[in-house]
Design a protein around this motif. Structure first.
Motif, PDB file in Angstrom:
ATOM      1  N   VAL A  88       0.517  -1.514  -0.038  1.00 50.29           N
ATOM      2  CA  VAL A  88      -0.132  -0.274  -0.285  1.00 50.29           C
ATOM      3  C   VAL A  88       0.736   1.102  -0.028  1.00 50.29           C
ATOM      4  O   VAL A  88      -0.021   2.730  -0.419  1.00 50.29           O
ATOM      5  CB  VAL A  88      -0.732  -0.084   1.259  1.00 50.29           C
ATOM      6  CG1 VAL A  88      -0.010  -0.129   2.723  1.00 50.29           C
ATOM      7  CG2 VAL A  88      -1.978   0.985   0.715  1.00 50.29           C
ATOM      8  N   ALA A  89       2.310   1.581   0.636  1.00 50.85           N
ATOM      9  CA  ALA A  89       2.854   1.927   0.266  1.00 50.85           C
ATOM     10  C   ALA A  89       3.932   2.718  -0.704  1.00 50.85           C
ATOM     11  O   ALA A  89       4.602   3.869  -0.063  1.00 50.85           O
ATOM     12  CB  ALA A  89       3.379   2.385   2.230  1.00 50.85           C
ATOM     13  N   PHE A  90       3.984   1.654  -1.635  1.00 43.23           N
ATOM     14  CA  PHE A  90       4.835   1.712  -2.776  1.00 43.23           C
ATOM     15  C   PHE A  90       4.112   2.815  -3.369  1.00 43.23           C
ATOM     16  O   PHE A  90       3.580   2.336  -4.413  1.00 43.23           O
ATOM     17  CB  PHE A  90       4.682   0.400  -3.703  1.00 43.23           C
ATOM     18  CG  PHE A  90       5.940   0.336  -4.689  1.00 43.23           C
ATOM     19  CD1 PHE A  90       7.418   0.324  -4.533  1.00 43.23           C
ATOM     20  CD2 PHE A  90       5.679  -0.049  -5.815  1.00 43.23           C
ATOM     21  CE1 PHE A  90       8.562  -0.058  -5.931  1.00 43.23           C
ATOM     22  CE2 PHE A  90       7.028  -0.256  -6.737  1.00 43.23           C
ATOM     23  CZ  PHE A  90       8.067  -0.433  -6.368  1.00 43.23           C
ATOM     24  N   ASP A  91       4.399   3.549  -3.750  1.00 36.62           N
ATOM     25  CA  ASP A  91       4.508   4.846  -5.195  1.00 36.62           C
ATOM     26  C   ASP A  91       5.738   5.027  -6.396  1.00 36.62           C
ATOM     27  O   ASP A  91       6.364   4.755  -6.645  1.00 36.62           O
ATOM     28  CB  ASP A  91       4.698   5.802  -4.204  1.00 36.62           C
ATOM     29  CG  ASP A  91       3.798   7.010  -5.049  1.00 36.62           C
ATOM     30  OD1 ASP A  91       3.786   6.680  -6.368  1.00 36.62           O
ATOM     31  OD2 ASP A  91       3.443   8.256  -4.479  1.00 36.62           O
ATOM     32  N   TYR A 113       8.707   4.309  -4.530  1.00 38.96           N
ATOM     33  CA  TYR A 113       8.981   5.184  -3.864  1.00 38.96           C
ATOM     34  C   TYR A 113       8.151   4.133  -2.594  1.00 38.96           C
ATOM     35  O   TYR A 113       7.109   4.982  -2.494  1.00 38.96           O
ATOM     36  CB  TYR A 113       9.121   6.447  -3.320  1.00 38.96           C
ATOM     37  CG  TYR A 113       9.508   7.159  -2.348  1.00 38.96           C
ATOM     38  CD1 TYR A 113      11.259   7.867  -1.704  1.00 38.96           C
ATOM     39  CD2 TYR A 113       8.278   8.262  -0.763  1.00 38.96           C
ATOM     40  CE1 TYR A 113      11.311   8.172  -0.951  1.00 38.96           C
ATOM     41  CE2 TYR A 113       8.966   8.448  -0.616  1.00 38.96           C
ATOM     42  CZ  TYR A 113       9.984   9.613  -0.246  1.00 38.96           C
ATOM     43  OH  TYR A 113      10.651   9.524   0.454  1.00 38.96           O
ATOM     44  N   CYS A 114       9.088   4.098  -0.909  1.00 35.80           N
ATOM     45  CA  CYS A 114       8.079   3.374   0.024  1.00 35.80           C
ATOM     46  C   CYS A 114       7.689   4.953   1.107  1.00 35.80           C
ATOM     47  O   CYS A 114       8.989   5.401   1.293  1.00 35.80           O
ATOM     48  CB  CYS A 114       8.844   2.910   0.923  1.00 35.80           C
ATOM     49  SG  CYS A 114       8.466   2.004   2.818  1.00 35.80           S
ATOM     50  N   TRP A 115       6.591   5.281   1.285  1.00 38.60           N
ATOM     51  CA  TRP A 115       5.659   6.582   2.208  1.00 38.60           C
ATOM     52  C   TRP A 115       6.343   5.975   3.558  1.00 38.60           C
ATOM     53  O   TRP A 115       6.730   6.724   4.547  1.00 38.60           O
ATOM     54  CB  TRP A 115       4.931   6.849   2.016  1.00 38.60           C
ATOM     55  CG  TRP A 115       4.279   7.557   0.454  1.00 38.60           C
ATOM     56  CD1 TRP A 115       4.374   6.881  -0.907  1.00 38.60           C
ATOM     57  CD2 TRP A 115       5.063   8.762   0.073  1.00 38.60           C
ATOM     58  NE1 TRP A 115       4.107   8.637  -1.886  1.00 38.60           N
ATOM     59  CE2 TRP A 115       5.077   9.061  -1.240  1.00 38.60           C
ATOM     60  CE3 TRP A 115       5.855   9.990   1.512  1.00 38.60           C
ATOM     61  CZ2 TRP A 115       4.963  10.580  -1.419  1.00 38.60           C
ATOM     62  CZ3 TRP A 115       5.932  11.011   1.024  1.00 38.60           C
ATOM     63  CH2 TRP A 115       5.848  11.427  -0.508  1.00 38.60           C
ATOM     64  N   MET A 116       5.829   4.365   3.900  1.00 35.63           N
ATOM     65  CA  MET A 116       6.374   4.314   5.209  1.00 35.63           C
ATOM     66  C   MET A 116       7.478   4.261   5.764  1.00 35.63           C
ATOM     67  O   MET A 116       7.552   4.409   6.569  1.00 35.63           O
ATOM     68  CB  MET A 116       6.054   2.906   5.215  1.00 35.63           C
ATOM     69  CG  MET A 116       4.316   2.381   5.454  1.00 35.63           C
ATOM     70  SD  MET A 116       4.382   0.757   5.605  1.00 35.63           S
ATOM     71  CE  MET A 116       3.096   0.146   5.069  1.00 35.63           C
ATOM     72  N   ASP A 144      -1.823  12.626  -1.584  1.00 36.11           N
ATOM     73  CA  ASP A 144      -2.506  12.202  -0.145  1.00 36.11           C
ATOM     74  C   ASP A 144      -1.147  11.913   1.190  1.00 36.11           C
ATOM     75  O   ASP A 144      -0.988  12.012   2.179  1.00 36.11           O
ATOM     76  CB  ASP A 144      -3.660  11.972  -0.355  1.00 36.11           C
ATOM     77  CG  ASP A 144      -4.292  10.798   0.766  1.00 36.11           C
ATOM     78  OD1 ASP A 144      -4.607  12.387   1.663  1.00 36.11           O
ATOM     79  OD2 ASP A 144      -4.347   9.561   0.857  1.00 36.11           O
ATOM     80  N   TRP A 145      -0.782  10.535   0.582  1.00 33.79           N
ATOM     81  CA  TRP A 145       0.280  10.448   1.526  1.00 33.79           C
ATOM     82  C   TRP A 145       1.588  11.044   2.152  1.00 33.79           C
ATOM     83  O   TRP A 145       1.895  11.276   2.698  1.00 33.79           O
ATOM     84  CB  TRP A 145       1.188   8.775   0.158  1.00 33.79           C
ATOM     85  CG  TRP A 145       0.297   7.229   0.304  1.00 33.79           C
ATOM     86  CD1 TRP A 145      -0.763   7.195   0.129  1.00 33.79           C
ATOM     87  CD2 TRP A 145       0.628   6.714   1.931  1.00 33.79           C
ATOM     88  NE1 TRP A 145      -0.723   5.576  -0.072  1.00 33.79           N
ATOM     89  CE2 TRP A 145      -0.050   5.549   1.637  1.00 33.79           C
ATOM     90  CE3 TRP A 145       1.171   6.269   2.750  1.00 33.79           C
ATOM     91  CZ2 TRP A 145      -0.464   4.372   2.633  1.00 33.79           C
ATOM     92  CZ3 TRP A 145       1.256   5.355   3.590  1.00 33.79           C
ATOM     93  CH2 TRP A 145       0.987   4.149   3.702  1.00 33.79           C
ATOM     94  N   GLN A 146       2.146  11.699   0.952  1.00 31.76           N
ATOM     95  CA  GLN A 146       2.712  13.086   0.987  1.00 31.76           C
ATOM     96  C   GLN A 146       2.109  14.061   2.206  1.00 31.76           C
ATOM     97  O   GLN A 146       2.754  14.701   2.767  1.00 31.76           O
ATOM     98  CB  GLN A 146       4.066  13.855  -0.920  1.00 31.76           C
ATOM     99  CG  GLN A 146       4.197  14.804  -0.304  1.00 31.76           C
ATOM    100  CD  GLN A 146       5.173  14.881  -1.362  1.00 31.76           C
ATOM    101  OE1 GLN A 146       4.845  14.150  -2.297  1.00 31.76           O
ATOM    102  NE2 GLN A 146       6.224  15.612  -1.124  1.00 31.76           N
TER     103      GLN A 146
END
Length: 155
Positions: A88-91, A113-116, A144-146
Motif C-alpha cells: 500500500v505504501a509503494f509509490d 518510493y516507500c512512504w512508510m 495524499d501520502w505525501q
C-alpha cells in the motif's frame, strides 16, 4: 460594490497562497533526490528489527523469505507474494516516476518510493511492515501520502 470587489480580491489572494503552498509541499521527496539520505534511510530499514527490508539480492535471497515467513506465520511461497510492488505504501505514480533518477526498472521489477520508510525501494523486495493494497499508481493518492507524511513531520 467596492466592498464586494475587495472581498473578492482577498478571497482570490488566499486561494492563490493555498495553491502555491500545496504545490511547494508536493516536490519530490528528499530521499529521491539525495543519495546519501536515501542510503541512510534504506540501511536503517535493513537493520531495524521491525522492518528487515530485503533480500539484498533478489536472485540469491538466501534465507530471507524463510525468516520473513516465520515472522508472518506463513510459508515462504506465500511470503514471496507480499512484496513492495503490491504494498500500500509503494509509490509508482507518474509524478513519482518523474522524481526517480533515470531508468528504474529491470527484469525483476521496478524502483518506487516507500512512504512508510522514506527511501527508493525495489518492487521485488519486501519488509516486515508490508501491507496489502498497493501499489500507488495515481498522482492524487501519491499526493495524499505525501501530505500526510509532511503533517507527521510537522507534529
Amino acid at each position: 460594490m467596492k466592498l464586494l470587489i475587495e472581498n473578492w480580491r482577498q478571497y482570490l489572494s488566499e486561494e492563490v497562497k493555498l495553491t502555491i503552498s500545496k504545490i511547494t509541499d508536493l516536490v519530490c521527496p528528499e530521499a529521491t533526490q539525495d543519495l546519501e539520505l536515501n542510503t541512510k534511510n534504506r540501511d536503517s530499514a535493513i537493520k531495524a528489527e521491525h522492518i528487515q527490508y530485503g533480500p539484498l539480492n533478489v536472485d540469491e535471497p538466501a534465507d530471507y523469505w524463510v525468516k520473513i515467513a516465520e515472522y508472518w506465520n506463513t510459508t515462504p511461497e506465500a511470503a514471496t507474494k507480499s512484496v513492495c510492488g503490491n504494498c500500500v505504501a509503494f509509490d509508482i505514480s507518474p509524478r513519482m516516476k518523474e522524481c526517480m533518477p533515470g531508468e528504474t526498472s529491470d527484469e525483476d521489477g521496478m524502483l518506487g518510493y516507500c512512504w512508510m520508510h522514506h527511501f527508493k525501494c525495489h518492487s521485488a523486495r519486501s519488509c516486515r511492515t508490508w501491507a496489502k493494497g498497493g501499489p500507488i499508481e495515481a498522482d492524487s493518492v501519491s499526493a495524499d501520502w505525501q501530505e500526510r507524511s509532511n503533517t507527521e513531520k510537522e507534529e
